[in-house]
Design a protein around this motif. Sequence first.
Motif, PDB file in Angstrom:
ATOM      1  N   THR A  50      -1.818  -7.749 -53.123  1.00 45.61           N
ATOM      2  CA  THR A  50      -1.818  -8.314 -51.781  1.00 45.61           C
ATOM      3  C   THR A  50      -0.650  -7.803 -50.951  1.00 45.61           C
ATOM      4  O   THR A  50       0.358  -7.368 -51.495  1.00 45.61           O
ATOM      5  CB  THR A  50      -1.766  -9.857 -51.863  1.00 45.61           C
ATOM      6  N   GLY A  51      -0.825  -7.870 -49.673  1.00 43.21           N
ATOM      7  CA  GLY A  51       0.263  -7.678 -48.715  1.00 43.21           C
ATOM      8  C   GLY A  51       0.451  -9.035 -48.049  1.00 43.21           C
ATOM      9  O   GLY A  51      -0.101  -9.284 -46.976  1.00 43.21           O
ATOM     10  N   SER A  52       1.166  -9.902 -48.708  1.00 39.71           N
ATOM     11  CA  SER A  52       1.174 -11.329 -48.367  1.00 39.71           C
ATOM     12  C   SER A  52       1.633 -11.649 -46.947  1.00 39.71           C
ATOM     13  O   SER A  52       1.202 -12.640 -46.377  1.00 39.71           O
ATOM     14  CB  SER A  52       2.043 -12.105 -49.354  1.00 39.71           C
ATOM     15  N   ASP A  53       2.481 -10.812 -46.381  1.00 41.61           N
ATOM     16  CA  ASP A  53       3.020 -11.161 -45.061  1.00 41.61           C
ATOM     17  C   ASP A  53       2.440 -10.337 -43.912  1.00 41.61           C
ATOM     18  O   ASP A  53       2.772 -10.578 -42.757  1.00 41.61           O
ATOM     19  CB  ASP A  53       4.550 -11.051 -45.069  1.00 41.61           C
ATOM     20  N   TRP A  54       1.565  -9.402 -44.201  1.00 43.53           N
ATOM     21  CA  TRP A  54       1.042  -8.548 -43.130  1.00 43.53           C
ATOM     22  C   TRP A  54      -0.473  -8.338 -43.184  1.00 43.53           C
ATOM     23  O   TRP A  54      -1.085  -7.962 -42.195  1.00 43.53           O
ATOM     24  CB  TRP A  54       1.715  -7.174 -43.155  1.00 43.53           C
ATOM     25  N   CYS A  55      -1.096  -8.561 -44.317  1.00 47.66           N
ATOM     26  CA  CYS A  55      -2.520  -8.241 -44.514  1.00 47.66           C
ATOM     27  C   CYS A  55      -3.381  -9.463 -44.183  1.00 47.66           C
ATOM     28  O   CYS A  55      -3.446 -10.409 -44.965  1.00 47.66           O
ATOM     29  CB  CYS A  55      -2.726  -7.793 -45.962  1.00 47.66           C
ATOM     30  N   ALA A  56      -4.037  -9.423 -43.032  1.00 51.13           N
ATOM     31  CA  ALA A  56      -4.870 -10.558 -42.605  1.00 51.13           C
ATOM     32  C   ALA A  56      -5.997 -10.859 -43.594  1.00 51.13           C
ATOM     33  O   ALA A  56      -6.212 -12.029 -43.943  1.00 51.13           O
ATOM     34  CB  ALA A  56      -5.421 -10.320 -41.206  1.00 51.13           C
ATOM     35  N   PRO A  57      -6.744  -9.849 -44.100  1.00 53.07           N
ATOM     36  CA  PRO A  57      -7.773 -10.161 -45.095  1.00 53.07           C
ATOM     37  C   PRO A  57      -7.191 -10.787 -46.368  1.00 53.07           C
ATOM     38  O   PRO A  57      -7.829 -11.643 -46.985  1.00 53.07           O
ATOM     39  CB  PRO A  57      -8.418  -8.808 -45.390  1.00 53.07           C
ATOM     40  N   CYS A  58      -5.971 -10.391 -46.751  1.00 48.19           N
ATOM     41  CA  CYS A  58      -5.321 -10.980 -47.929  1.00 48.19           C
ATOM     42  C   CYS A  58      -5.063 -12.467 -47.708  1.00 48.19           C
ATOM     43  O   CYS A  58      -5.286 -13.294 -48.600  1.00 48.19           O
ATOM     44  CB  CYS A  58      -3.993 -10.284 -48.223  1.00 48.19           C
ATOM     45  N   LYS A  59      -4.594 -12.799 -46.529  1.00 54.81           N
ATOM     46  CA  LYS A  59      -4.306 -14.201 -46.209  1.00 54.81           C
ATOM     47  C   LYS A  59      -5.587 -15.027 -46.212  1.00 54.81           C
ATOM     48  O   LYS A  59      -5.607 -16.154 -46.719  1.00 54.81           O
ATOM     49  CB  LYS A  59      -3.607 -14.299 -44.848  1.00 54.81           C
ATOM     50  N   MET A  60      -6.666 -14.473 -45.659  1.00 53.67           N
ATOM     51  CA  MET A  60      -7.944 -15.194 -45.641  1.00 53.67           C
ATOM     52  C   MET A  60      -8.496 -15.359 -47.053  1.00 53.67           C
ATOM     53  O   MET A  60      -9.001 -16.424 -47.412  1.00 53.67           O
ATOM     54  CB  MET A  60      -8.960 -14.468 -44.749  1.00 53.67           C
ATOM     55  N   LEU A  61      -8.408 -14.290 -47.865  1.00 48.29           N
ATOM     56  CA  LEU A  61      -8.912 -14.356 -49.234  1.00 48.29           C
ATOM     57  C   LEU A  61      -8.134 -15.392 -50.040  1.00 48.29           C
ATOM     58  O   LEU A  61      -8.719 -16.156 -50.807  1.00 48.29           O
ATOM     59  CB  LEU A  61      -8.822 -12.983 -49.902  1.00 48.29           C
ATOM     60  N   LYS A  62      -6.842 -15.433 -49.849  1.00 47.63           N
ATOM     61  CA  LYS A  62      -6.011 -16.427 -50.534  1.00 47.63           C
ATOM     62  C   LYS A  62      -6.495 -17.830 -50.200  1.00 47.63           C
ATOM     63  O   LYS A  62      -6.709 -18.662 -51.081  1.00 47.63           O
ATOM     64  CB  LYS A  62      -4.549 -16.258 -50.132  1.00 47.63           C
ATOM     65  N   GLU A  63      -6.698 -18.089 -48.932  1.00 49.06           N
ATOM     66  CA  GLU A  63      -7.119 -19.419 -48.472  1.00 49.06           C
ATOM     67  C   GLU A  63      -8.540 -19.763 -48.929  1.00 49.06           C
ATOM     68  O   GLU A  63      -8.796 -20.860 -49.436  1.00 49.06           O
ATOM     69  CB  GLU A  63      -7.029 -19.476 -46.951  1.00 49.06           C
ATOM     70  N   MET A  78      -8.567 -16.995 -67.534  1.00 47.52           N
ATOM     71  CA  MET A  78      -7.993 -15.682 -67.222  1.00 47.52           C
ATOM     72  C   MET A  78      -6.469 -15.789 -67.169  1.00 47.52           C
ATOM     73  O   MET A  78      -5.927 -16.867 -66.958  1.00 47.52           O
ATOM     74  CB  MET A  78      -8.468 -15.197 -65.849  1.00 47.52           C
ATOM     75  N   VAL A  79      -5.824 -14.657 -67.321  1.00 45.63           N
ATOM     76  CA  VAL A  79      -4.388 -14.564 -67.091  1.00 45.63           C
ATOM     77  C   VAL A  79      -4.229 -13.950 -65.704  1.00 45.63           C
ATOM     78  O   VAL A  79      -4.762 -12.870 -65.435  1.00 45.63           O
ATOM     79  CB  VAL A  79      -3.697 -13.701 -68.172  1.00 45.63           C
ATOM     80  N   LEU A  80      -3.527 -14.636 -64.825  1.00 46.30           N
ATOM     81  CA  LEU A  80      -3.415 -14.224 -63.429  1.00 46.30           C
ATOM     82  C   LEU A  80      -2.113 -13.477 -63.174  1.00 46.30           C
ATOM     83  O   LEU A  80      -1.030 -13.935 -63.562  1.00 46.30           O
ATOM     84  CB  LEU A  80      -3.465 -15.452 -62.509  1.00 46.30           C
ATOM     85  N   VAL A  81      -2.231 -12.340 -62.495  1.00 45.22           N
ATOM     86  CA  VAL A  81      -1.056 -11.546 -62.107  1.00 45.22           C
ATOM     87  C   VAL A  81      -1.179 -11.231 -60.623  1.00 45.22           C
ATOM     88  O   VAL A  81      -2.208 -10.733 -60.166  1.00 45.22           O
ATOM     89  CB  VAL A  81      -0.975 -10.211 -62.886  1.00 45.22           C
ATOM     90  N   MET A  82      -0.120 -11.523 -59.879  1.00 47.74           N
ATOM     91  CA  MET A  82      -0.100 -11.179 -58.460  1.00 47.74           C
ATOM     92  C   MET A  82       0.942 -10.080 -58.237  1.00 47.74           C
ATOM     93  O   MET A  82       2.098 -10.213 -58.633  1.00 47.74           O
ATOM     94  CB  MET A  82       0.261 -12.382 -57.591  1.00 47.74           C
ATOM     95  N   ILE A  83       0.483  -9.000 -57.620  1.00 48.01           N
ATOM     96  CA  ILE A  83       1.361  -7.884 -57.275  1.00 48.01           C
ATOM     97  C   ILE A  83       1.403  -7.814 -55.748  1.00 48.01           C
ATOM     98  O   ILE A  83       0.414  -7.442 -55.117  1.00 48.01           O
ATOM     99  CB  ILE A  83       0.851  -6.558 -57.881  1.00 48.01           C
ATOM    100  N   ASP A  84       2.522  -8.179 -55.191  1.00 50.69           N
ATOM    101  CA  ASP A  84       2.673  -8.282 -53.740  1.00 50.69           C
ATOM    102  C   ASP A  84       3.429  -7.064 -53.210  1.00 50.69           C
ATOM    103  O   ASP A  84       4.373  -6.586 -53.836  1.00 50.69           O
ATOM    104  CB  ASP A  84       3.436  -9.564 -53.393  1.00 50.69           C
ATOM    105  N   ARG A  85       2.991  -6.600 -52.058  1.00 52.34           N
ATOM    106  CA  ARG A  85       3.695  -5.528 -51.363  1.00 52.34           C
ATOM    107  C   ARG A  85       3.944  -5.974 -49.920  1.00 52.34           C
ATOM    108  O   ARG A  85       3.264  -5.543 -48.983  1.00 52.34           O
ATOM    109  CB  ARG A  85       2.895  -4.236 -51.375  1.00 52.34           C
ATOM    110  N   PRO A  86       4.933  -6.854 -49.752  1.00 52.30           N
ATOM    111  CA  PRO A  86       5.227  -7.355 -48.410  1.00 52.30           C
ATOM    112  C   PRO A  86       6.000  -6.330 -47.593  1.00 52.30           C
ATOM    113  O   PRO A  86       6.596  -5.402 -48.138  1.00 52.30           O
ATOM    114  CB  PRO A  86       6.091  -8.586 -48.685  1.00 52.30           C
ATOM    115  N   ARG A  87       5.977  -6.512 -46.298  1.00 54.14           N
ATOM    116  CA  ARG A  87       6.802  -5.672 -45.421  1.00 54.14           C
ATOM    117  C   ARG A  87       8.191  -6.260 -45.246  1.00 54.14           C
ATOM    118  O   ARG A  87       9.155  -5.525 -45.100  1.00 54.14           O
ATOM    119  CB  ARG A  87       6.114  -5.499 -44.071  1.00 54.14           C
ATOM    120  N   ARG A  88       8.268  -7.588 -45.230  1.00 49.11           N
ATOM    121  CA  ARG A  88       9.582  -8.232 -45.100  1.00 49.11           C
ATOM    122  C   ARG A  88      10.361  -8.029 -46.397  1.00 49.11           C
ATOM    123  O   ARG A  88       9.838  -8.242 -47.492  1.00 49.11           O
ATOM    124  CB  ARG A  88       9.426  -9.731 -44.831  1.00 49.11           C
ATOM    125  N   VAL A  89      11.610  -7.646 -46.270  1.00 52.84           N
ATOM    126  CA  VAL A  89      12.422  -7.338 -47.450  1.00 52.84           C
ATOM    127  C   VAL A  89      12.999  -8.581 -48.117  1.00 52.84           C
ATOM    128  O   VAL A  89      13.522  -8.488 -49.226  1.00 52.84           O
ATOM    129  CB  VAL A  89      13.563  -6.352 -47.100  1.00 52.84           C
TER     130      VAL A  89
END
Length: 150
Positions: A50-63, A78-89
């Motif tokens: 996900t791109g948690s802070d910039w990707c609109a489809p990611c935000k909608m899918l999360k919700e 399942m074992v859940l893994v989240m790999i985030d690539r945010p723009r905010r540092v």
Amino acid sequence: MRNVILIVFLLCTAATIAQDETSKLKWLTNLEQAQKIAKKKKQPILMYMTGSDWCAPCKMLKEDFFESDEFFTRSKDMVLVMIDRPRRVDILSEKQLAYNKEVIAKYNKENTFPKILILNSNGKEKAKISGYSSLRDTSNHFAFLDKNTK
């Protein structure tokens, strides 16, 4: 009148508790740790990129998908893994961001977000699905789980 107020209060409390349960998904942020758990439990790994802070489809899918009661129920297998690539540092540590970039480079060469992968306990990709429709229809994502996590 008191009884009506009490009933409304209890219903609101129950709804809040149910919603809190779905937000308690146990997302890992390290694939190697997830692989160890998956081997022990004999479960597949669901990796969400996900791109948690910039990707609109990611935000909608999360919700719509990840915060649904249906996903919460299925996530126990399942074992859940989240790999985030945010723009905010300031969202992730430098170390976590560097790790996430390595995982993305290996499993998401197309750099598409959101992306969901089903992996075996050795990290081998079994299936993937990318994107999310602005129609907010999660049926494809649940069908993806049905097909690839049994």
